[in-house]
Design a protein around this motif. Structure first.
Motif, mmCIF file in Angstrom:
data_model
loop_
_atom_site.group_PDB
_atom_site.id
_atom_site.type_symbol
_atom_site.label_atom_id
_atom_site.label_comp_id
_atom_site.label_asym_id
_atom_site.label_seq_id
_atom_site.Cartn_x
_atom_site.Cartn_y
_atom_site.Cartn_z
ATOM 1 N N ASP A 22 12.481 -46.860 -32.265
ATOM 2 C CA ASP A 22 12.038 -48.116 -31.650
ATOM 3 C C ASP A 22 11.010 -48.885 -32.481
ATOM 4 O OD1 ASP A 22 9.969 -46.266 -31.298
ATOM 5 O OD2 ASP A 22 9.457 -47.006 -29.296
ATOM 6 N N TRP A 23 10.744 -48.461 -33.706
ATOM 7 C CA TRP A 23 9.744 -49.164 -34.505
ATOM 8 C C TRP A 23 10.285 -50.531 -34.905
ATOM 9 C CZ3 TRP A 23 10.404 -50.923 -39.469
ATOM 10 C CH2 TRP A 23 11.471 -50.406 -40.190
ATOM 11 N N THR A 24 9.360 -51.457 -35.119
ATOM 12 C CA THR A 24 9.722 -52.797 -35.584
ATOM 13 C C THR A 24 8.888 -53.119 -36.822
ATOM 14 O OG1 THR A 24 8.032 -53.949 -34.283
ATOM 15 C CG2 THR A 24 10.171 -53.550 -33.203
ATOM 16 N N ARG A 25 9.261 -54.149 -37.529
ATOM 17 C CA ARG A 25 8.530 -54.559 -38.733
ATOM 18 C C ARG A 25 7.075 -54.864 -38.391
ATOM 19 N NH1 ARG A 25 5.768 -54.949 -42.402
ATOM 20 N NH2 ARG A 25 6.063 -56.097 -44.341
ATOM 21 N N ALA A 26 6.826 -55.344 -37.183
ATOM 22 C CA ALA A 26 5.466 -55.670 -36.757
ATOM 23 C C ALA A 26 4.576 -54.420 -36.667
ATOM 24 C CB ALA A 26 5.495 -56.380 -35.404
ATOM 25 N N ASP A 27 5.175 -53.243 -36.563
ATOM 26 C CA ASP A 27 4.411 -51.990 -36.503
ATOM 27 C C ASP A 27 3.841 -51.592 -37.855
ATOM 28 O OD1 ASP A 27 4.999 -51.623 -33.778
ATOM 29 O OD2 ASP A 27 6.871 -50.564 -34.251
ATOM 30 N N VAL A 83 1.552 -43.398 -46.333
ATOM 31 C CA VAL A 83 1.142 -42.749 -45.081
ATOM 32 C C VAL A 83 1.196 -43.754 -43.931
ATOM 33 C CG1 VAL A 83 -0.802 -41.683 -43.870
ATOM 34 C CG2 VAL A 83 -0.231 -40.968 -46.198
ATOM 35 N N THR A 84 0.734 -44.961 -44.158
ATOM 36 C CA THR A 84 0.760 -45.998 -43.121
ATOM 37 C C THR A 84 2.192 -46.258 -42.669
ATOM 38 O OG1 THR A 84 -1.235 -47.035 -43.997
ATOM 39 C CG2 THR A 84 0.180 -48.407 -42.606
ATOM 40 N N LEU A 85 3.087 -46.379 -43.622
ATOM 41 C CA LEU A 85 4.500 -46.612 -43.318
ATOM 42 C C LEU A 85 5.084 -45.456 -42.515
ATOM 43 C CD1 LEU A 85 7.118 -48.238 -43.700
ATOM 44 C CD2 LEU A 85 7.403 -47.064 -45.887
ATOM 45 N N ARG A 86 4.807 -44.245 -42.932
ATOM 46 C CA ARG A 86 5.376 -43.080 -42.246
ATOM 47 C C ARG A 86 4.786 -42.912 -40.852
ATOM 48 N NH1 ARG A 86 6.049 -38.568 -46.370
ATOM 49 N NH2 ARG A 86 6.993 -37.494 -44.634
ATOM 50 N N ARG A 87 3.500 -43.191 -40.686
ATOM 51 C CA ARG A 87 2.897 -43.092 -39.344
ATOM 52 C C ARG A 87 3.470 -44.157 -38.408
ATOM 53 N NH1 ARG A 87 -0.780 -39.527 -37.678
ATOM 54 N NH2 ARG A 87 -2.063 -38.510 -39.237
ATOM 55 N N ALA A 88 3.812 -45.308 -38.957
ATOM 56 C CA ALA A 88 4.368 -46.388 -38.124
ATOM 57 C C ALA A 88 5.794 -46.088 -37.680
ATOM 58 C CB ALA A 88 4.327 -47.709 -38.891
ATOM 59 N N THR A 89 6.506 -45.263 -38.427
ATOM 60 C CA THR A 89 7.923 -45.020 -38.127
ATOM 61 C C THR A 89 8.207 -43.622 -37.582
ATOM 62 O OG1 THR A 89 8.328 -44.388 -40.443
ATOM 63 C CG2 THR A 89 8.703 -46.707 -39.835
ATOM 64 N N HIS A 90 7.160 -42.820 -37.432
ATOM 65 C CA HIS A 90 7.314 -41.455 -36.904
ATOM 66 C C HIS A 90 6.265 -41.208 -35.823
ATOM 67 C CE1 HIS A 90 9.422 -41.211 -40.721
ATOM 68 N NE2 HIS A 90 10.006 -40.118 -40.283
ATOM 69 N N ASP A 91 6.590 -40.324 -34.874
ATOM 70 C CA ASP A 91 5.596 -40.002 -33.855
ATOM 71 C C ASP A 91 4.685 -38.880 -34.337
ATOM 72 O OD1 ASP A 91 6.832 -37.511 -33.361
ATOM 73 O OD2 ASP A 91 7.892 -38.221 -31.584
ATOM 74 N N ILE A 92 3.794 -38.450 -33.501
ATOM 75 C CA ILE A 92 2.776 -37.463 -33.860
ATOM 76 C C ILE A 92 3.365 -36.103 -34.262
ATOM 77 C CG2 ILE A 92 2.402 -36.598 -31.517
ATOM 78 C CD1 ILE A 92 -0.587 -36.662 -32.104
ATOM 79 N N THR A 93 4.590 -35.826 -33.792
ATOM 80 C CA THR A 93 5.239 -34.553 -34.148
ATOM 81 C C THR A 93 6.096 -34.675 -35.404
ATOM 82 O OG1 THR A 93 7.227 -34.939 -32.818
ATOM 83 C CG2 THR A 93 5.345 -33.892 -31.708
ATOM 84 N N GLY A 94 6.258 -35.908 -35.905
ATOM 85 C CA GLY A 94 7.061 -36.122 -37.102
ATOM 86 C C GLY A 94 8.474 -36.587 -36.806
ATOM 87 N N GLN A 95 8.791 -36.802 -35.535
ATOM 88 C CA GLN A 95 10.124 -37.303 -35.175
ATOM 89 C C GLN A 95 10.219 -38.793 -35.505
ATOM 90 O OE1 GLN A 95 12.832 -35.576 -33.880
ATOM 91 N NE2 GLN A 95 11.559 -33.848 -34.491
ATOM 92 N N TYR A 96 11.338 -39.175 -36.109
ATOM 93 C CA TYR A 96 11.570 -40.581 -36.453
ATOM 94 C C TYR A 96 11.626 -41.408 -35.173
ATOM 95 C CZ TYR A 96 13.842 -44.687 -38.444
ATOM 96 O OH TYR A 96 14.153 -45.966 -38.833
ATOM 97 N N ARG A 97 10.878 -42.500 -35.146
ATOM 98 C CA ARG A 97 10.865 -43.410 -33.993
ATOM 99 C C ARG A 97 11.926 -44.475 -34.205
ATOM 100 N NH1 ARG A 97 6.062 -46.485 -34.209
ATOM 101 N NH2 ARG A 97 7.157 -47.706 -32.684
#
Length: 152
Positions: free
Chosen positions: A90-95, A74-88
Motif C-alpha cells: 500500500d505504499w505510495t510515492r508520497a511515503d 534505508v529511508t526508501l526501504r523503511r517507507a516500503t516495508h513494515d517493522i517486520t520487514g514485510q513489503y507494504r
C-alpha cells in the motif's frame, strides 16, 4: 490482524549484527538507523527489520556507498516495508521523502555496485576452480606461468 513484534535494545541489536553498541548509536545519530520505538525512559528499541537494515548498512558502506546514499536506501526501504520487514503493497510515492533526482542517483549507484559484484563473483569462481584443480589435500602441483596468468 496484530503481529507480536519483539524489539531489540541498542546493545542487543549490536550483538546480533556483530558490531559495537557505539556503531549502532553512531548510525542512529546520523539518522541512518532510527529506533522503531522509544520507551518513556528514553531507551531506543529497534524492530526486527532494523537488524537487516543495520547489516545492509554495514555491507553498503563496505562496498563504498556514501553515507547520504546509504541513508536514502534505508529511508526508501523503511517507507516500503513494515517493522517486520514485510513489503507494504500500500505504499505510495508520497511515503518516500526523497527527490526523484536522488532516487535516480541511488539507482545508478546500486546498478554499478551490482555490476561490480557480479564481475567479482565471476572472478572469484574462476579462481576457486583454478585452486581446486591444482590443490588436493596437502599436495600442491606447480602451475606453469601461463596457468598463473589465467587466474588474473
Amino acid at each position: 490482524m496484530t503481529v507480536d513484534v519483539s524489539f531489540y535494545t541498542t546493545a542487543e541489536l549490536a550483538r546480533e549484527a556483530g558490531v559495537t553498541r557505539r556503531t549502532v548509536m553512531h548510525y542512529a545519530e546520523l539518522n541512518l538507523l532510527t529506533p522503531d520505538q522509544v520507551t518513556a525512559s528514553g531507551r531506543a528499541l529497534y524492530g526486527p527489520y532494523s537488524l537487516r537494515l543495520l547489516r545492509d548498512l554495514m555491507d553498503l558502506r563496505a562496498l563504498g556507498m556514501p553515507l547520504e546514499e546509504a541513508r536514502d536506501m534505508v529511508t526508501l526501504r523503511r517507507a516500503t516495508h513494515d517493522i517486520t520487514g514485510q513489503y507494504r503493497r500500500d505504499w505510495t510515492r508520497a511515503d518516500i521523502p526523497i527527490s526523484d533526482e536522488r532516487l535516480q542517483a541511488l539507482h545508478a549507484r546500486l546498478r554499478a555496485i551490482n555490476e561490480s559484484y557480479a564481475r567479482q563473483a565471476e572472478n572469484l569462481a574462476r579462481f576457486d576452480r583454478w585452486l581446486s584443480k591444482r590443490f588436493t589435500g596437502d599436495q600442491a602441483s606447480v602451475a606453469t606461468p601461463e596457468e598463473d596468468s589465467a587466474t588474473g
